[in-house]
Design a protein around this motif. Structure first.
Motif, mmCIF file in Angstrom:
data_model
loop_
_atom_site.group_PDB
_atom_site.id
_atom_site.type_symbol
_atom_site.label_atom_id
_atom_site.label_comp_id
_atom_site.label_asym_id
_atom_site.label_seq_id
_atom_site.Cartn_x
_atom_site.Cartn_y
_atom_site.Cartn_z
ATOM 1 N N ARG A 118 25.534 -57.395 -4.736
ATOM 2 C CA ARG A 118 26.181 -58.533 -4.063
ATOM 3 C C ARG A 118 25.146 -59.468 -3.439
ATOM 4 O O ARG A 118 25.315 -60.694 -3.437
ATOM 5 C CB ARG A 118 27.142 -58.029 -2.983
ATOM 6 C CG ARG A 118 28.370 -57.326 -3.522
ATOM 7 C CD ARG A 118 29.381 -57.198 -2.409
ATOM 8 N NE ARG A 118 30.423 -56.231 -2.698
ATOM 9 C CZ ARG A 118 31.536 -56.120 -1.976
ATOM 10 N NH1 ARG A 118 31.730 -56.911 -0.925
ATOM 11 N NH2 ARG A 118 32.453 -55.219 -2.278
ATOM 12 N N ARG A 121 23.568 -61.523 -6.214
ATOM 13 C CA ARG A 121 24.517 -62.537 -6.694
ATOM 14 C C ARG A 121 24.661 -63.681 -5.705
ATOM 15 O O ARG A 121 24.758 -64.846 -6.106
ATOM 16 C CB ARG A 121 25.873 -61.876 -6.971
ATOM 17 C CG ARG A 121 25.862 -60.976 -8.201
ATOM 18 C CD ARG A 121 27.213 -60.355 -8.443
ATOM 19 N NE ARG A 121 27.228 -59.523 -9.643
ATOM 20 C CZ ARG A 121 28.267 -58.810 -10.043
ATOM 21 N NH1 ARG A 121 29.392 -58.810 -9.321
ATOM 22 N NH2 ARG A 121 28.201 -58.089 -11.154
ATOM 23 N N ALA A 126 22.321 -63.019 -11.401
ATOM 24 C CA ALA A 126 23.475 -62.333 -12.009
ATOM 25 C C ALA A 126 23.189 -60.845 -12.196
ATOM 26 O O ALA A 126 23.046 -60.341 -13.318
ATOM 27 C CB ALA A 126 23.818 -62.980 -13.342
ATOM 28 N N ASP A 128 23.816 -56.700 -12.009
ATOM 29 C CA ASP A 128 24.869 -55.727 -12.263
ATOM 30 C C ASP A 128 24.323 -54.329 -12.045
ATOM 31 O O ASP A 128 23.120 -54.088 -12.192
ATOM 32 C CB ASP A 128 25.399 -55.835 -13.705
ATOM 33 C CG ASP A 128 26.257 -57.066 -13.923
ATOM 34 O OD1 ASP A 128 27.324 -57.149 -13.304
ATOM 35 O OD2 ASP A 128 25.830 -57.937 -14.711
#
Length: 363
Positions: A118, A121, A126, A128
């Motif tokens: 988070r 981001r 981006a 993951d």
């Protein structure tokens, strides 16, 4: 797991390489009945190499190169692999009471990594979660994480990657040839990323820290308040500074230096490795009359309790060198102890043993 008490923030100035490791160990082992949960942020003031709890330093790291270039090599109690570290990483360390985190190490990884994903981001990256415990950006790794249990404390660690020196990382690893090192260097350059690579210029540290702390507060549902290290924590860190600097501590978990060789008729020593989803397992085994006479495991896996490799060594000594017999003993250990070894099951340990004990046919 629910708790409403504030989390203590320790946002430390850059510290010596060894202290960047010993300080979170000290906070973990000093955690008492009235101690707060802690989030620690720290960076080293000089470069060094850190190896995982279960690794063999001489097998994983070019110790001569590190010594010649002034890079200390420091074993940590957290699992994982060897890594070059410097001031371009901000270590993010959670030292929590066990009941304030999820019950399993996999679930703790999920929660901890969620805070980092988070944060990235929010910074425009981006990111993951790539199970079991890595963070990727469009197929490139931007960080790994590790976990350990330190008495009452559950510890989860990782970093926010401002930048990373892939060239030096390739140099500090022990590899079979310089040609292989070139391949390692290229792979690191191709498959790792950082804030600098993704954004052109990393954000200021203060902005990254503010974003991360806001994210942690949201993920954990708790307030985070600045705090200070206690005197007992600092005293314990000084003790660990001395211990972590010793050759004995660096070489603990080693013992995997014997070559694969036939000793005499009926006795042979072999070595092998098996890549499990949760990490690399290295094994050296002595076989006497088709039974395991001695076995030693190392690798970059995460294992709780930390005694798992030694426990399995003891459990397998004397076992007939047959896959089903080995598997039975490892399964029995798992059922008795319920170890937490994300991505490593009983069959993975057996596969490592068989790799070490199966005679190799010359090409």
């Amino acid at each position: 797991m629910t708790d409403s008490t504030p989390i203590r923030l320790l946002d430390l100035a850059p510290v010596a390489p060894i202290r960047s490791q010993t300080i979170y160990h000290a906070v973990g082992y000093a955690l008492g009945p009235d101690s707060p949960d802690t989030i620690m942020l720290v960076s080293p003031d000089a470069p060094y190499v850190s190896i995982g709890r279960h690794q063999d330093a001489a097998r994983e790291v070019d110790l001569d190169y590190c010594a010649a270039h002034g890079y200390p090599v420091i074993r940590r109690e957290v699992g994982g692999g060897a890594v070059y570290l410097d001031g371009n990483q901000l270590f993010t360390q959670w030292i929590f009471r066990a009941e304030h985190l999820p019950a399993t190490v996999e679930a703790r990884f999920d929660l901890y990594i969620d805070s980092l994903v988070r944060t990235y981001r929010a910074l425009g990256i981006a990111a993951d979660h790539r199970p079991i415990n890595d963070i990727h950006v469009n197929g490139r790794k931007i960080g790994g994480t590790g976990a350990a249990r330190m008495d009452r404390a559950e510890v989860v660690v990782g970093s926010l990657m401002f930048d990373f020196d892939t060239s030096t990382m390739a140099q500090v690893l022990r590899v079979p040839s310089e040609k292989f090192r070139d391949k390692v260097r290229q792979s690191l350059a191709d498959y790792m990323t950082t804030m600098r690579r993704e954004l052109g210029e990393p954000p200021p540290r203060a902005d990254v820290v503010a974003t991360y702390l806001a994210t942690c507060s949201e993920v954990l549902g708790r307030t985070i308040v600045p705090g200070e290290l206690r005197a007992d924590e600092l005293a314990l860190a000084e003790e660990f500074d001395a211990r972590f600097a010793t050759r004995e501590w660096l070489e603990e978990g080693g013992g995997l230096r014997r070559p694969g060789v036939k000793i005499h008729e009926g006795v042979r020593v072999g070595e092998g490795a098996h890549k499990a989803p949760g990490g690399l397992i290295r094994c050296i085994a002595t076989v006497r009359d088709d039974r395991l006479d001695d076995v030693a495991f190392s690798g970059d896996f995460t294992a709780l309790p930390a005694s798992v490799p030694n426990d399995l060594d003891a459990a397998l000594v004397g076992c007939e060198l047959a896959e089903e017999m080995l598997l039975s003993r490892v399964i029995d250990y798992y059922e008795r102890v319920s170890p937490e070894i994300p991505g490593v099951g009983p069959s993975d340990w057996v596969a490592a043993v068989l790799q070490a004990t199966t005679p190799q046919v010359p090409a």
